[in-house]
Design an enzyme around this catalytic site. Sequence first.
Site, mmCIF file in Angstrom:
data_model
loop_
_atom_site.group_PDB
_atom_site.id
_atom_site.type_symbol
_atom_site.label_atom_id
_atom_site.label_comp_id
_atom_site.label_asym_id
_atom_site.label_seq_id
_atom_site.Cartn_x
_atom_site.Cartn_y
_atom_site.Cartn_z
ATOM 1 N N LYS A 1 45.357 -56.523 47.081
ATOM 2 C CA LYS A 1 44.819 -56.107 48.209
ATOM 3 C C LYS A 1 43.675 -54.997 47.162
ATOM 4 C CE LYS A 1 43.650 -52.430 50.102
ATOM 5 N NZ LYS A 1 42.273 -51.845 50.468
ATOM 6 N N GLU B 1 50.239 -45.601 39.303
ATOM 7 C CA GLU B 1 49.293 -45.278 38.277
ATOM 8 C C GLU B 1 48.083 -44.492 38.752
ATOM 9 O OE1 GLU B 1 46.389 -44.321 36.431
ATOM 10 O OE2 GLU B 1 46.029 -46.623 36.072
ATOM 11 N N CYS C 1 40.767 -43.585 35.270
ATOM 12 C CA CYS C 1 42.124 -42.748 35.542
ATOM 13 C C CYS C 1 42.222 -42.099 34.186
ATOM 14 C CB CYS C 1 43.147 -43.577 35.953
ATOM 15 S SG CYS C 1 43.151 -45.307 35.583
ATOM 16 N N GLU D 1 41.421 -33.653 39.058
ATOM 17 C CA GLU D 1 40.619 -34.894 38.331
ATOM 18 C C GLU D 1 39.277 -34.906 39.279
ATOM 19 O OE1 GLU D 1 42.447 -38.701 39.572
ATOM 20 O OE2 GLU D 1 42.110 -39.502 37.458
HETATM 21 P P1 ADP Z 1 40.446 -43.963 45.502
HETATM 22 O O1 ADP Z 1 40.502 -44.726 44.330
HETATM 23 O O2 ADP Z 1 38.926 -44.228 46.068
HETATM 24 O O3 ADP Z 1 40.299 -42.366 45.582
HETATM 25 P P2 ADP Z 1 42.423 -44.601 47.064
HETATM 26 O O4 ADP Z 1 43.678 -44.243 46.217
HETATM 27 O O5 ADP Z 1 42.720 -44.098 48.419
HETATM 28 O O6 ADP Z 1 41.139 -44.288 46.692
HETATM 29 O O7 ADP Z 1 42.506 -46.163 47.132
HETATM 30 C C1 ADP Z 1 43.134 -47.238 46.088
HETATM 31 C C2 ADP Z 1 43.712 -48.221 46.867
HETATM 32 O O8 ADP Z 1 44.595 -47.832 47.816
HETATM 33 C C3 ADP Z 1 42.574 -48.883 47.749
HETATM 34 O O9 ADP Z 1 42.834 -50.315 47.510
HETATM 35 C C4 ADP Z 1 42.522 -48.540 49.072
HETATM 36 O O10 ADP Z 1 42.468 -49.429 50.085
HETATM 37 C C5 ADP Z 1 44.367 -48.460 49.073
HETATM 38 N N1 ADP Z 1 44.827 -47.535 50.109
HETATM 39 C C6 ADP Z 1 44.148 -46.420 50.577
HETATM 40 N N2 ADP Z 1 45.081 -45.889 51.678
HETATM 41 C C7 ADP Z 1 46.148 -46.566 51.685
HETATM 42 C C8 ADP Z 1 47.404 -46.454 52.487
HETATM 43 N N3 ADP Z 1 47.547 -45.493 53.328
HETATM 44 N N4 ADP Z 1 48.300 -47.487 52.372
HETATM 45 C C9 ADP Z 1 48.009 -48.271 51.273
HETATM 46 N N5 ADP Z 1 46.846 -48.363 50.576
HETATM 47 C C10 ADP Z 1 45.993 -47.693 50.766
#
Ligand code: ADP
Length: 484
Positions: A180, A255, A289, A386
């Site tokens: 995903k 991570e 990161c 961060e």
């Molecule tokens: P960013 O790196 O933009 O701060 P996230 O940590 O939210 O954002 O995003 C990292 C990944 O997690 C993306 O692929 C995002 O679509 C996905 N994601 C965001 N919210 C959820 C959720 N509730 N459950 C699972 N995956 C998620």
Amino acid sequence: MIKEILWFPSNKCFIDGNWIEPQNKKYIQLYNPSNGEFLTEISRGTKADINLAVRAAEKSIYSNWGKAEAVDRGRILRKMSNLILKNIDKLALIESIDVGKPLDQSKSDAIALARYLEFYGGASDKIHGTTIPFKKDFLVYSIREPLGVTAHIIPWNYPMQIIGRSIGASLAMGNACILKPAEEACLTALAFGAIAKEAGLPDGALNIIPGYGKEAGKALSSHQGVNFISFTGSFRTGTKVQASAAKNVTGTTLELGGKSPQLVFNDCNIERAIPFLVKAGIQNAGQTCSASSRILVQEELLSRVTYLMGHEYKKLRVGPAIKNLEVGPVISKKQQTIVEGYLEAGSDLQILSTGSLNNSKDENGFYCTPTLFMCDDPSHILAQEEIFGPIQILIPFKDEEDAINIANSTNYGLVASIWSENGARQMRLAKAIKAGQIFINNYGAGGGIELPFGGIGRSGHGREKGYEALFSFSQIKTVASFHG
Ligand code: ADP
């Protein structure tokens, strides 16, 4: 322009070896961070698509990929690696347009992806269990087995590298994967599907569902058919993924980023250190990161480091990714606003130096000014949170003990580096600093595909990269055989 270089159907999901429209026929619009222009549409995958992908992955485990010999798995991964290198210019251009990375950075990401597939392709037939000394009437041995269906939820900052380290290791172990990608940047993930197909990866061994986190991501992380989740992203989303996974007792690696320090001691080779100190903070516009956003400097060296880093900052040009300057845009308007918020939060600090926005002033992209601050309060918001933008702070310290206390004063623990020529000090600090990776007189070891990577505390848990990742994506079965 992007349409001409996409050689795969970018608005579809990749399921069971086929390009399929999202079940709800809804789409997400992608924008070019360098100029804010509309790029193309990608699928807005939902639970229905995730269900199809899980079914395809399960089928693959019991048929083609699950039955493949380890040596053949390795050969296919290495073929994928070669195809990545063959397509490197296209992949780099797509990534630069989609993510806003300067071209050279995109190219090194593609090289890293190829190298991960080469590394894990080489390892797939070299993973074995052990025999265990037990009672004399028994033969006891362990078998290292794949986990089954693994989910890979990845962010937008390094799509190719994260695909390499996570999907590469999982496929090498014989798992079937569901990827995903992030809704902001999906295109090289989809290109990876096309390359896997061309390399002969069996149908269902890799499935790719673009979509929003709260739809496709949530459906994937809470799916009962998923046996393991590899998540890379923010701490906040990591906690949600972990909570979803807990409902099915699904294992995870998380991570989640960091606030990684570099510790600069009086006795270091400062000329060698300076380019590393800066690059580790501004690479990928700070959206890394393992970015080093805190530079801890021993007091006697402070004015020299201030001068030398300040000089480097003045040379930083910010501009469109395809111009291949030192710093590109950040990923989105939202991210730009977040970074600007941190610049505002630093208004009580002294700005030591900045980069130049001259090359981006005619563009409508999401540009941020690289900024170096002085901060003598390790509890300041800029020293604790961060940022994910091109901002670094210098924090002075007195002695080793002070340096360790400041280095360990955040909730994170991903990476740290020690700049000193004193061998005993290097060893003391490598032990004392809380982080998953410690670098001595370098930062990041030039990529370190072979080096286990992951965090402690709010940086997450579990290890990816290197041989260690193969253990994360597999499990031990113990066989105790009584032979009388
Ligand atoms: P960013 O790196 O933009 O701060 P996230 O940590 O939210 O954002 O995003 C990292 C990944 O997690 C993306 O692929 C995002 O679509 C996905 N994601 C965001 N919210 C959820 C959720 N509730 N459950 C699972 N995956 C998620």
